[in-house]
Motif scaffolding. Structure first.
Motif, PDB file in Angstrom:
ATOM      1  N   ALA A   1       0.842  -1.202   0.000  1.00 35.87           N
ATOM      2  CA  ALA A   1       0.000   0.000   0.000  1.00 35.87           C
ATOM      3  C   ALA A   1       0.874   1.248   0.000  1.00 35.87           C
ATOM      4  O   ALA A   1       1.967   1.262   0.577  1.00 35.87           O
ATOM      5  N   TYR A   2       0.411   2.277  -0.684  1.00 32.77           N
ATOM      6  CA  TYR A   2       1.096   3.569  -0.668  1.00 32.77           C
ATOM      7  C   TYR A   2       0.066   4.670  -0.854  1.00 32.77           C
ATOM      8  O   TYR A   2      -1.063   4.417  -1.276  1.00 32.77           O
ATOM      9  N   ASP A   3       0.454   5.893  -0.532  1.00 31.62           N
ATOM     10  CA  ASP A   3      -0.433   7.045  -0.713  1.00 31.62           C
ATOM     11  C   ASP A   3      -0.115   7.737  -2.029  1.00 31.62           C
ATOM     12  O   ASP A   3       1.063   7.914  -2.387  1.00 31.62           O
ATOM     13  N   LEU A   4      -1.143   8.121  -2.747  1.00 35.79           N
ATOM     14  CA  LEU A   4      -0.950   8.837  -4.001  1.00 35.79           C
ATOM     15  C   LEU A   4      -0.308  10.196  -3.741  1.00 35.79           C
ATOM     16  O   LEU A   4      -0.534  10.808  -2.695  1.00 35.79           O
ATOM     17  N   PRO A   5       0.503  10.677  -4.663  1.00 29.59           N
ATOM     18  CA  PRO A   5       1.140  11.996  -4.472  1.00 29.59           C
ATOM     19  C   PRO A   5       0.110  13.120  -4.495  1.00 29.59           C
ATOM     20  O   PRO A   5      -0.970  12.996  -5.080  1.00 29.59           O
ATOM     21  N   ASP A   6       0.438  14.231  -3.876  1.00 29.39           N
ATOM     22  CA  ASP A   6      -0.476  15.366  -3.799  1.00 29.39           C
ATOM     23  C   ASP A   6      -0.740  15.997  -5.158  1.00 29.39           C
ATOM     24  O   ASP A   6      -1.795  16.606  -5.369  1.00 29.39           O
ATOM     25  N   ASP A   7       0.217  15.851  -6.104  1.00 25.84           N
ATOM     26  CA  ASP A   7       0.031  16.507  -7.392  1.00 25.84           C
ATOM     27  C   ASP A   7      -0.954  15.774  -8.299  1.00 25.84           C
ATOM     28  O   ASP A   7      -1.203  16.217  -9.429  1.00 25.84           O
ATOM     29  N   VAL A   8      -1.510  14.649  -7.828  1.00 24.84           N
ATOM     30  CA  VAL A   8      -2.574  13.994  -8.592  1.00 24.84           C
ATOM     31  C   VAL A   8      -3.779  14.914  -8.666  1.00 24.84           C
ATOM     32  O   VAL A   8      -4.513  14.942  -9.656  1.00 24.84           O
ATOM     33  N   GLY A   9      -3.986  15.664  -7.612  1.00 25.22           N
ATOM     34  CA  GLY A   9      -5.062  16.640  -7.585  1.00 25.22           C
ATOM     35  C   GLY A   9      -6.408  16.030  -7.254  1.00 25.22           C
ATOM     36  O   GLY A   9      -6.585  14.818  -7.197  1.00 25.22           O
TER      37      GLY A   9
END
Length: 379
Positions: free
Chosen positions: A190-198
């Motif tokens: 599991a990982y968190d999507l980057p903030d720049d995905v928007g």
């Protein structure tokens, strides 16, 4: 396929008269020749991991093997090939990579998968059932077997060596070491999507089982697609076709909790990932998770929107057969006015197929590598 015990008629699933790809390769044949040349035939609990179209379990059906596969299409091909050979399906165990592992394995035959992560996950799951006298043999084409492949066998099962190559295929011989201290299974990851995905997806969790495309990071094609997804207003029945880890369908559900999202893929690992991703995000809407052949089983004209990033490989072969089936299935399932949105590499020329099938195709967005296309069912 000619085996040491006679010829076996094999086909992929679904059968397509235009498709020329075989349901077996030189690695399957090499493995069967090796087993026939042994003084003692396979006995006890025989497990075949990653048998792509059922060639191995069909040829070895007399030994009542158990097949473990991540592919729904491969499992259906196995059923068809067993029936063609006059073998009752009950004579062969058919398990998925999501099923509990057998308690004891006396013979373990491994078709090396394209995904090293899937091999790692499955060897770690099966290792407790392997004992010192288990016969462990892997098989693959030379281009599929790397130093990292052999290291996995050594790290999880025991000392490993390879055969000489025959017809560009190679075997892996592994001697189980029960005293080996195995690493912890890192899958699912599991990982968190980057903030720049928007949007609503920024910083959101994604869960990936082993073998799912780009399981350790967001792939650039999906990232581009997420920036250009349609609004789902008045599009209440949405399909994430070939869902992978379910990011696209989850993005739709987060943007419009009233949407009904169907996540479908032929990979058992992928659908399990999509369901885990959806649940990890606590989406309040309604979703269905289905393993199968694209939109088969979905009623004609019952879908408002289909979103897909089609694969263009079948194992090591490059083919557009899967994309064509996905497009034709989408046209059938869409209601009049329903839309198919596709993201793909620009060089694949999906617009040509979509124009032929839908009559028109609109380019929604594009860059040097990717293009997002929209096709509307007119009637």
């Amino acid at each position: 396929m000619t085996t040491p015990w006679g010829e076996v008629a094999l086909s992929r699933f679904p059968e397509d008269p235009r498709e020329t790809l075989r349901a077996w390769d030189a690695a399957d044949a090499y493995l069967l020749r090796h087993l026939a040349a042994r003084d003692v035939p396979p006995a006890g609990s025989v497990v075949v991991l990653g048998d792509r179209w059922g060639a191995l379990v069909t040829a070895l059906a007399a030994h009542r093997p158990t097949q473990i596969t991540d592919s729904w299409l491969g499992q259906e091909a196995t059923r068809a090939n067993l029936a063609r050979a006059g073998v009752e399906t009950g004579a062969v165990g058919l398990l998925t990579t999501q099923d509990p592992a057998p308690e004891r394995i006396d013979v373990l035959l491994v078709r090396v998968p394209k995904s090293l992560a899937l091999l790692e996950d499955q060897l770690l799951r099966l290792a407790p059932a392997v004992h010192a006298d288990t016969l462990v043999v892997g098989a693959g084409m030379v281009k599929e077997i790397h130093t990292s492949t052999l290291r996995l066998f050594e790290r999880i099962i025991g000392p490993t060596r390879t055969s000489l190559a025959e017809q560009k295929a190679r075997l892996i011989f592994c001697a189980p070491d029960p005293s080996l201290k195995r690493p912890r299974n890192p899958w699912p990851h599991a990982y968190d999507l980057p903030d720049d995905v928007g949007g609503a997806l920024a910083g959101r969790p994604v869960v990936n089982h082993a073998g799912v495309f780009c399981a350790e990071r967001l792939d650039i094609g999906t990232r581009f697609f997420l920036r250009h997804l349609p609004r789902t207003t008045d599009r209440r029945r949405v399909v994430d076709l070939g869902c992978g880890n379910g990011i696209v369908g989850t993005a739709v559900a987060l943007a419009d909790p009233a949407a009904e999202v169907l996540f479908t893929d032929e990979s058992f690992q992928a659908v399990a990932s999509a369901e885990a991703t959806y649940k990890a995000n606590g989406v309040p809407g309604h979703a269905e998770f289905r393993v199968g052949d694209g939109l088969a089983g979905v009623a004609d004209g019952s879908v408002d929107l289909v979103l897909t990033n089609p694969p263009f490989h079948s194992h090591q072969a490059t083919t557009d057969a899967t994309a064509w089936r996905m497009f034709t299935g989408a046209r059938r399932a869409l209601r009049p006015g329903g839309e198919l949105w596709v993201v793909g590499n620009r060089h694949l020329g999906y617009h040509v197929k979509l124009k032929r099938l839908f009559g028109a195709c609109e380019t929604v967005a594009g860059d040097r590598k990717f293009v997002v296309l929209k096709a509307v069912r007119s009637r």
